[in-house]
Scaffold this active site. Structure first.
Site, PDB file in Angstrom:
ATOM      1  N   SER A   1       0.825  -1.182  -0.050  1.00 29.50           N
ATOM      2  CA  SER A   1      -0.030  -0.188   0.093  1.00 29.50           C
ATOM      3  C   SER A   1       0.976   1.192   0.039  1.00 29.50           C
ATOM      4  O   SER A   1       0.338   2.365  -0.226  1.00 29.50           O
ATOM      5  CB  SER A   1      -0.833  -0.082   1.291  1.00 29.50           C
ATOM      6  OG  SER A   1      -1.722  -1.128   1.422  1.00 29.50           O
TER       7      SER A   1
ATOM      8  N   ASN B   1      -3.140   5.770  -1.798  1.00 29.22           N
ATOM      9  CA  ASN B   1      -3.532   5.837  -0.268  1.00 29.22           C
ATOM     10  C   ASN B   1      -3.028   7.594   0.312  1.00 29.22           C
ATOM     11  O   ASN B   1      -3.247   7.601   1.597  1.00 29.22           O
ATOM     12  CB  ASN B   1      -2.384   4.762   0.575  1.00 29.22           C
ATOM     13  CG  ASN B   1      -3.277   3.513   0.696  1.00 29.22           C
ATOM     14  OD1 ASN B   1      -4.293   3.288   1.091  1.00 29.22           O
ATOM     15  ND2 ASN B   1      -2.938   2.445  -0.027  1.00 29.22           N
TER      16      ASN B   1
ATOM     17  N   GLU C   1      -3.716  -0.665  -9.059  1.00 32.14           N
ATOM     18  CA  GLU C   1      -2.674   0.734  -9.090  1.00 32.14           C
ATOM     19  C   GLU C   1      -1.403   0.036  -9.608  1.00 32.14           C
ATOM     20  O   GLU C   1      -0.833  -0.678  -8.619  1.00 32.14           O
ATOM     21  CB  GLU C   1      -2.737   1.515  -7.776  1.00 32.14           C
ATOM     22  CG  GLU C   1      -2.006   2.689  -7.847  1.00 32.14           C
ATOM     23  CD  GLU C   1      -2.028   3.468  -6.715  1.00 32.14           C
ATOM     24  OE1 GLU C   1      -2.311   2.971  -5.672  1.00 32.14           O
ATOM     25  OE2 GLU C   1      -2.087   4.686  -6.638  1.00 32.14           O
TER      26      GLU C   1
ATOM     27  N   HIS D   1      -1.011  -3.068  -7.226  1.00 35.07           N
ATOM     28  CA  HIS D   1      -1.581  -2.746  -5.925  1.00 35.07           C
ATOM     29  C   HIS D   1      -3.315  -2.930  -6.353  1.00 35.07           C
ATOM     30  O   HIS D   1      -3.800  -2.123  -6.823  1.00 35.07           O
ATOM     31  CB  HIS D   1      -1.456  -1.144  -5.293  1.00 35.07           C
ATOM     32  CG  HIS D   1      -2.103  -0.988  -4.259  1.00 35.07           C
ATOM     33  ND1 HIS D   1      -2.614   0.382  -4.041  1.00 35.07           N
ATOM     34  CD2 HIS D   1      -2.574  -1.554  -3.195  1.00 35.07           C
ATOM     35  CE1 HIS D   1      -2.942   0.263  -2.733  1.00 35.07           C
ATOM     36  NE2 HIS D   1      -3.202  -0.775  -2.447  1.00 35.07           N
TER      37      HIS D   1
END
Ligand SMILES: NC(=O)c1ccc[n+]([C@@H]2O[C@H](COP(=O)([O-])OP(=O)(O)OC[C@H]3O[C@@H](n4cnc5c(N)ncnc54)[C@H](O)[C@@H]3O)[C@@H](O)[C@H]2O)c1
Length: 273
Positions: A109, A180, A142, A130
């Site tokens: 993350s 994030n 991602e 991701h």
């Protein structure tokens, strides 16, 4: 590249979900997690998810082999705990176990892809892949390029994501990437609103769900992600961007200290059966 055989390391909520998605695409998966009971829990979660989705349970599970060490494969997808040193150790071992042309991807993350690439001998073949939680349901992958990730590696992973039925979006290797960097400050602010008594947890989440049309509120989402993972990501944002606004809310840290990690431990901001 077809990535006929994928090694998934970490059989938690993300590793299990990723193994499921890859196996459902017809590929062979080797799943490794050395912690007692982790693989059994992971496989049970995969079975439950396949049943819920009405997918081919036995056929998909038959393509997943549990392995007790890292094995040669065309691709590593690492999905262990959000800890840079532990991930570097897996990357070093994977560099030795996987053939030189294999790609090493992390589902991290927030841990810098460039720092994972720096500890091994093929930084051009290291990338962030991701997935989102739950991986079998959410569309996004991602794709994060480290400083040395080659165009060829990025193109292969983008193509794989599409072949898995996902929609890839590319980002560069800055703290928290895109997802994030945006999501965690939102969750952190919700934790501060709770800590400061602005509203009860249910009210905070209702406001986000009905006011912003989010499928779930930030505190329920934090419980789903895992509060330990949220704190680990905030720590990376704080260290990497250097701004106090990214420091994890003390309430998040306190929940982690108490072992209230969210759904996976049965209690976080909410209590789960
Ligand atoms: N939870 C989310 O919503 C989410 C979303 C996207 C990405 N991620 C990332 O995915 C990764 C895993 O998160 P998770 O939510 O699945 O965590 P989790 O706590 O559910 O699972 C982590 C798993 O890693 C295993 N593990 C720990 N150290 C290991 C090692 N050295 N070798 C092999 N296995 C090891 C543990 O036994 C556990 O099964 C983290 O990097 C996290 O940041 C999480």
């Amino acid at each position: 590249m077809d990535f006929e055989h994928v090694l998934v390391v970490g059989a938690g909520q993300m590793g299990g979900g990723i193994a499921q998605v890859v196996a459902a695409s017809g590929r062979r998966v080797s799943l490794h997690d050395p912690y007692p009971g982790a693989v059994e829990r992971g496989l049970a979660g995969i079975r439950e998810s396949l049943e819920r989705l009405g997918a081919d349970v036995d056929g998909t599970l038959a393509r997943i082999t549990v392995v007790d060490d890292l094995v040669a494969a065309d691709l590593l997808i690492e999905a262990i705990v959000e800890d840079g040193a532990a991930k570097e150790d897996i990357f070093r071992r994977a560099d030795a176990a996987l053939p030189p042309d294999a790609i090493l991807a992390s589902n991290t993350s927030s841990i810098p892809i460039t720092s994972l690439a720096a500890v091994i001998g093929r930084p051009d073949r290291v990338i962030g892949m991701h997935f989102f939680n739950p991986a079998p349901v959410l569309q996004l992958v991602e794709v994060i390029r480290g400083l040395d990730t080659s165009d060829e590696t990025a193109a292969a992973i983008v193509a794989l994501a599409r072949d898995l039925g996902k929609t890839p979006a590319e980002a560069n290797d800055f703290p928290g990437f895109v997802s994030n960097r945006i999501l965690m400050p939102f969750i952190n602010e919700a934790a501060y609103a709770l800590l400061e008594g602005v509203a009860e947890a249910e009210a905070i989440d209702t406001i986000a769900r009905l006011g912003f049309a989010h499928p779930m509120g930030p505190l329920a989402l934090a419980d789903l992600i895992g509060l330990d993972t949220c704190v680990a990501i905030m720590d990376v944002l704080h260290a990497g961007l250097g701004d106090q606004k990214y420091a994890p809310c003390p309430l998040l840290r306190q929940h982690v200290q108490a072992g209230r990690l969210g759904r996976k431990s049965g209690r976080g901001f909410y209590t789960y059966a």
